[in-house]
Write a protein that holds these residues in place. Structure first.
Motif, PDB file in Angstrom:
ATOM      1  N   HIS A 188      -4.551   9.136  -2.606  1.00  0.00           N
ATOM      2  CA  HIS A 188      -3.903   9.774  -1.454  1.00  0.00           C
ATOM      3  C   HIS A 188      -4.814  10.833  -0.831  1.00  0.00           C
ATOM      4  O   HIS A 188      -4.907  10.950   0.392  1.00  0.00           O
ATOM      5  CB  HIS A 188      -2.581  10.418  -1.870  1.00  0.00           C
ATOM      6  CG  HIS A 188      -1.540   9.432  -2.285  1.00  0.00           C
ATOM      7  ND1 HIS A 188      -1.280   9.166  -3.596  1.00  0.00           N
ATOM      8  CD2 HIS A 188      -0.712   8.652  -1.554  1.00  0.00           C
ATOM      9  CE1 HIS A 188      -0.331   8.252  -3.666  1.00  0.00           C
ATOM     10  NE2 HIS A 188       0.028   7.918  -2.445  1.00  0.00           N
ATOM     11  N   LYS A 189      -5.478  11.598  -1.691  1.00  0.00           N
ATOM     12  CA  LYS A 189      -6.366  12.654  -1.190  1.00  0.00           C
ATOM     13  C   LYS A 189      -7.561  12.052  -0.451  1.00  0.00           C
ATOM     14  O   LYS A 189      -7.941  12.528   0.627  1.00  0.00           O
ATOM     15  CB  LYS A 189      -6.824  13.543  -2.336  1.00  0.00           C
ATOM     16  CG  LYS A 189      -5.693  14.370  -2.923  1.00  0.00           C
ATOM     17  CD  LYS A 189      -6.120  15.127  -4.149  1.00  0.00           C
ATOM     18  CE  LYS A 189      -4.914  15.836  -4.762  1.00  0.00           C
ATOM     19  NZ  LYS A 189      -5.208  16.413  -6.064  1.00  0.00           N
ATOM     20  N   LYS A 227       4.351  11.168  -5.143  1.00  0.00           N
ATOM     21  CA  LYS A 227       3.325  11.198  -6.170  1.00  0.00           C
ATOM     22  C   LYS A 227       1.947  11.254  -5.511  1.00  0.00           C
ATOM     23  O   LYS A 227       1.480  10.283  -4.938  1.00  0.00           O
ATOM     24  CB  LYS A 227       3.455   9.951  -7.037  1.00  0.00           C
ATOM     25  CG  LYS A 227       2.658   9.984  -8.288  1.00  0.00           C
ATOM     26  CD  LYS A 227       2.975   8.739  -9.096  1.00  0.00           C
ATOM     27  CE  LYS A 227       2.297   8.816 -10.437  1.00  0.00           C
ATOM     28  NZ  LYS A 227       2.553   7.609 -11.213  1.00  0.00           N
ATOM     29  N   LYS A 228       1.308  12.401  -5.576  1.00  0.00           N
ATOM     30  CA  LYS A 228      -0.004  12.571  -4.959  1.00  0.00           C
ATOM     31  C   LYS A 228      -1.087  12.212  -5.981  1.00  0.00           C
ATOM     32  O   LYS A 228      -1.173  12.794  -7.041  1.00  0.00           O
ATOM     33  CB  LYS A 228      -0.207  14.003  -4.490  1.00  0.00           C
ATOM     34  CG  LYS A 228       0.845  14.475  -3.514  1.00  0.00           C
ATOM     35  CD  LYS A 228       0.676  13.804  -2.177  1.00  0.00           C
ATOM     36  CE  LYS A 228       1.629  14.383  -1.181  1.00  0.00           C
ATOM     37  NZ  LYS A 228       2.549  13.473  -0.608  1.00  0.00           N
ATOM     38  N   THR A 229      -1.923  11.251  -5.627  1.00  0.00           N
ATOM     39  CA  THR A 229      -3.013  10.823  -6.497  1.00  0.00           C
ATOM     40  C   THR A 229      -4.334  11.074  -5.792  1.00  0.00           C
ATOM     41  O   THR A 229      -4.370  11.456  -4.615  1.00  0.00           O
ATOM     42  CB  THR A 229      -2.893   9.321  -6.832  1.00  0.00           C
ATOM     43  OG1 THR A 229      -3.053   8.574  -5.623  1.00  0.00           O
ATOM     44  CG2 THR A 229      -1.546   8.999  -7.466  1.00  0.00           C
ATOM     45  N   GLY A 245       1.223  10.599   3.210  1.00  0.00           N
ATOM     46  CA  GLY A 245       1.571  11.938   2.750  1.00  0.00           C
ATOM     47  C   GLY A 245       3.025  12.086   2.334  1.00  0.00           C
ATOM     48  O   GLY A 245       3.379  12.994   1.588  1.00  0.00           O
TER      49      GLY A 245
END
Length: 191
Positions: A38-39, A33-35, A29
């Protein structure tokens, strides 16, 4: 006395597993850069934590004897999205978007929903008996749906992991292996 020792070791393993999962949730977390990877990883980690707690409760004879069947069914219920999320993680790595087609998503969601519904019904486990101070569920015919769905996903995970590592660059391969080993390490309570 032996029963208490087993439960103490199980409780320690549960606590360590939860701490490892929380650590990985914060570690992943913290990346800016949230991809989609990551989710998926976040939902997988959260599901593993919930499943670990429910599984621990499901193997307790007391004080949960009257609700044992609920906890046993709930642990299987949570195992279904856990294996599905693990497949999606393996399939998506190391990309930033979900690569699986819409038709496969529909198949996964439909299968997932159906098996989860079966998991909470008397078709999966008809009742629970206490044997040597531990709950022992009696499987119904619905267990076959769970076994077919999860076994198919396990084979797809192994195949996808093999293809991903074979086709990736050395740096990506190391990242994939690191993430897979970390994810497998998060499954400590299942061992």
């Amino acid at each position: 006395m032996q029963h208490d020792t087993v439960l103490s070791i199980t409780l320690i393993t549960l606590a360590v597993s939860i701490l490892i999962n929380v650590f990985f949730i914060f570690l992943v977390g913290s990346i800016k850069k949230k991809t989609v990877t990551h989710k998926i990883f976040f939902f997988l980690s959260t599901t593993i934590i919930l499943w670990s707690i429910v599984f621990y409760i499901s193997i307790q004879a007391n004080p949960f004897i009257l609700s044992s069947i609920f906890w046993v069914r709930l642990s299987v219920f949570l195992a279904v999205p856990m294996i599905t999320l693990f497949f999606l993680l393996v399939h998506t790595l190391p990309h930033q978007v979900l690569l699986i087609g819409r038709r496969w998503i529909v198949v996964l969601v439909t299968g997932n929903t159906l098996v989860m519904a079966i998991a909470m019904s008397p078709f999966l486990f008809t009742h629970v008996e206490i044997v040597n101070d531990f709950p022992s569920p009696a499987a119904g015919f619905g267990i076959s749906a769970f076994l077919i769905f999860t076994t198919a996903l396990i084979f797809m995970i192994v195949y996808t992991f093999y293809i991903r590592t074979k086709r990736s660059l050395p740096t990506e391969r190391r990242a994939i292996w690191f993430l897979m080993l970390g994810t497998l390490g998060m499954h400590i309570p299942m061992i």
